[in-house]
Design an enzyme around this catalytic site. Sequence first.
Site, PDB file in Angstrom:
ATOM      1  N   GLY A 132       0.825  -1.207   0.000  1.00 18.87           N
ATOM      2  CA  GLY A 132       0.000   0.000   0.000  1.00 18.87           C
ATOM      3  C   GLY A 132       0.853   1.248   0.000  1.00 18.87           C
ATOM      4  CB  SER A 134       0.307   4.285  -5.614  1.00 18.79           C
ATOM      5  OG  SER A 134       1.575   4.012  -6.171  1.00 18.79           O
ATOM      6  CD  GLU A 248      10.845  -7.206  -3.822  1.00 18.31           C
ATOM      7  OE1 GLU A 248       9.664  -7.494  -4.069  1.00 18.31           O
ATOM      8  OE2 GLU A 248      11.679  -8.062  -3.465  1.00 18.31           O
TER       9      GLU A 248
END
Length: 396
Positions: A132, A134, A248
């Site tokens: 969560g 944007s 990532e």
Amino acid sequence: MNFAFSEEEMAFLKDFQQYLEQEKAGPDSSVIFAPWRETDSWLVDSPERRGFMKRLAQAGYIGMSWEKQYGGRERPGVYDYLLNEELSSQGAPIIGKGVGCIGKTIIAHGSDKLKQEFLPQILAADIEFALGYSEPGAGSDLASLRLRAERRGDEWVLNGQKMWTTSAHFADWYWVAARTDPEAPKHKGISVFLVPMDHPGLTIKEIKTMGDHRTNEVFFDEVNIGPDYLVGEENAGWRYVCEALDYERFALYTVGPLLLKFEALVELAKVARRDGRPLSDDPVVRDRIAEFACEVEMATMLQRRVIAKAIKGEVPTVEAAMYKYFSTGLGRRIANYAIDCLGPLGLLKSGAPGAPFGGRWEMSDRATVVDTIGGGSTEVQKNIVARRGLGLMVGA
């Protein structure tokens, strides 16, 4: 620069490929291995795909780069990358948010309670997360987020809205960035929370995209959570978000799906015919496909630069932006050219009578547009390269 992988790394990849071949013999393989789903093929969004991830966990492939004290194997992060490269190349779901940005942030900054509760579930593939970040008006400028978290007694209460949360409709927990100090500079007053997706104060509404990809908007209405589900320190969330994105780098920047798309274009040229002759006989078509071959090689080298810098412990912000911008644009160009080669029939959707290749190129042409937006739009990537790579736009 030598981008070759070591013998040990290649031996690992060979063993994993053999493991996947065994999985393909299972009854759910058509659901698990689904490259035609484009980017959605990465998602763990069905019982069959969850079962597949659990088997990966049982085989020891989840959390390989974690420390042994948390159940990992302390392997270099490149093994996580090799794993995801092979999974994405075969249209299978990838390991991602739980092992990468969320798990490693909890390891680095989470309380003992969060570690005990979430890390074993992540390693066992028992849990899925949604991110969560944007919001309306806070996409490319994430630090402008306005979802409010207020402390009321021993609880935090969240109110506001999130946008573009792809996994919200099937995830178990929500990893949420919220503003906890509205008076602080925008990068300083943000905190990160873990919220159960079945909380009665959450409302999830589907957003349909032109690429048949589902994403969601999520509304928070008096969502109360205990203090134990604040991640790390209050108002330190911006640092955690940035670190999480860095975790990532090994996982998300795979080139396999792009290679698959190019190989499919080559096959199209061999079997599609114009005026009774294969398209591959046309020198103009051959010339364009040769150009694509060069561009695919360029994309591969840009991707290897991301991995090479991350291996050295550096943050490949500019390299990742260059690869994301170039590779998603290339995927778009390949899909669009396939439609050109097929002519009017190429516009037929899946299920339409006579749709060439089952309508998959038509769907790919739409889906690749979404790829240039998700994860940071093309314009955002250009700005990153201009500002951080070229030193332009300073003070703009």
